[in-house]
Enzyme design. Structure first.
Site, PDB file in Angstrom:
ATOM      1  N   LYS A  69       0.822  -1.218   0.000  1.00 45.63           N
ATOM      2  CA  LYS A  69       0.000   0.000   0.000  1.00 45.63           C
ATOM      3  C   LYS A  69       0.851   1.262   0.000  1.00 45.63           C
ATOM      4  CE  LYS A  69      -4.444  -1.579   1.492  1.00 45.63           C
ATOM      5  NZ  LYS A  69      -5.687  -1.273   2.153  1.00 45.63           N
ATOM      6  N   LYS A 101      -4.401  -8.968  -6.504  1.00 46.12           N
ATOM      7  CA  LYS A 101      -5.668  -9.444  -5.958  1.00 46.12           C
ATOM      8  C   LYS A 101      -6.780  -8.451  -6.282  1.00 46.12           C
ATOM      9  CE  LYS A 101      -6.089  -7.879  -1.167  1.00 46.12           C
ATOM     10  NZ  LYS A 101      -7.465  -7.493  -0.890  1.00 46.12           N
ATOM     11  N   LYS A 132     -11.167  -3.610  -3.492  1.00 46.47           N
ATOM     12  CA  LYS A 132     -12.180  -2.559  -3.616  1.00 46.47           C
ATOM     13  C   LYS A 132     -11.546  -1.202  -3.837  1.00 46.47           C
ATOM     14  CE  LYS A 132     -13.663  -3.340   0.930  1.00 46.47           C
ATOM     15  NZ  LYS A 132     -12.546  -3.376   1.887  1.00 46.47           N
TER      16      LYS A 132
END
Ligand code: ATP
Ligand code: LTN
Length: 337
Positions: free
Chosen positions: A114, A197, A200
């Site tokens: 991230k 992956k 959202k």
């Protein structure tokens, strides 16, 4: 000390829920219900580790609650609540951040993914995130944590934090929770890139199927999903080097409950021109009743809030005494709470 079995898990309201969240997490949450005590949390304090527009965060939190209810979470059987409504999470999160070591945090792959090249500019909360997740689980002395594959490392870190707390204070207070990673869809991949992956918060909406997508959108996203030109082999072994194809077969298998090898055997020799419409049909068959129920629930946000507040009261009744005991173990004078 043996702890009674209790399940805890959480999903971030950082966007609309995806097929990956459903197959890897939410559907499992529903299955566990009724077998043992189940506690499910919309982790808004985790969501704000990256920027969230306030109005959207509120909407996404209610929408995630609607997804839980629509998927079959029964607030009479499970405790369903919002993390920020229960002060135990932030409080124990701080206490456990004094137990966890910086070196442990540095090994967390989700942080590295991230933060990317920007590790100096991300929030301090994003870095400390796993200590808060440990607090979520341990504030309930939960023993089992159903999650997708990507969260295994965080649950293992939770075990390390619990063990260090118990060791440092000479107690057997926190259980060492087990990750529960089951089924054929523990890591659903992006429809655009078989090495990432489905997520959202991916900037590309085409990379994922949202639980709010209608039948046409689902069919279109599957039609446009990246694949290759080869026909399907007779078993999964033949898909070893074809991650996008493997992903679609796994999704199909997870949706129908079949073994991935059985899906391959049935479609052997056929190309994606035939497989994709079949996949779209099973996806719509599973998701559209959920979407319909979500839409109905979202028409009455006050009712959703009422369910969440009732859930928070029940969650607080479990977590507050556990955190009070943890404070006492750490040497804080017992206060009013
Ligand atoms: P974000 O993109 O904001 O990080 P996310 O889509 O990765 O969100 P989370 O809220 O972090 O979702 O995850 C909630 C649960 O869903 C976790 O148990 C996680 O392991 C599971 N999960 C998330 N993505 C997938 C996926 N692609 N396949 C299977 N399980 C998944
Ligand atoms: N970190 C998880 C969400 C999460 C969670 C938890 C999952 C926060 N607290 C406690 C299980 C138990 C994620 O990013 N998917």
């Amino acid at each position: 000390m043996t702890h009674a079995p209790r399940i805890f898990s959480g999903i971030q309201p950082s966007g609309g829920l995806t097929l990956g969240n459903y197959l890897g997490a939410l559907r499992r949450f529903v299955e566990k219900q009724g077998q043992v005590e189940t506690v499910y949390c919309l982790v808004d304090l985790h969501a704000i580790t990256v920027w969230q527009d306030p109005a959207r965060l509120r909407h996404q939190t209610r929408e995630a609650a609607a997804a839980f209810l629509a998927a079959g979470i029964d607030p009479a059987q499970s405790i369903l609540f919002v993390q920020s409504h229960v002060p135990a999470h932030a409080e124990l999160g701080w206490m456990l951040s004094c137990v966890a070591r910086v070196g442990w945090m540095n090994r967390m792959t989700q942080f590295k993914d991230k933060a990317g090249k920007n590790a100096e500019a991300v929030s301090l909360g994003l870095y400390a995130y796993p200590a808060l997740m440990a607090a979520d689980i341990l504030a309930y002395q939960a023993t089992h944590v159903p999650v997708g594959e990507d969260q295994k490392q965080h649950v293992e870190l939770t075990r390390d934090i619990a063990a260090k707390f118990n060791h440092d204070y000479g107690v057997e207070f926190f259980p060492l929770p087990e990750p529960v990673i089951e089924g054929t869809a523990t890591r659903v991949m992006s429809l655009r890139d078989g090495s990432r992956k489905m997520s959202k918060s991916d900037p590309s909406d085409a990379s994922r199927i949202n639980l709010t997508d209608d039948a046409d959108t689902i069919a279109q996203k599957i039609r446009k999903a990246r694949t290759d030109a080869d026909p399907l082999p007779g078993s999964m072994a033949g898909l070893k080097d074809r991650p996008e194809a493997r992903n679609l077969v796994n999704i199909y298998a997870a949706l129908t409950g079949e073994a991935p090898d059985a899906v391959c055997a049935r479609f052997e020799g056929q190309g994606f021109g035939a497989f994709k419409p079949a996949l779209a049909e099973v996806a719509v068959g599973v998701l559209s009743p959920i979407t319909t129920r979500m839409n109905a629930l979202m028409a009455d946000p006050a009712e959703i809030d009422r369910i969440l507040l009732a859930g928070a009261e029940r969650a607080d009744a479990v977590a507050a005494p556990i955190v009070a005991d943890a404070r006492e173990i750490m040497g804080m004078i017992r206060g009013a709470r």
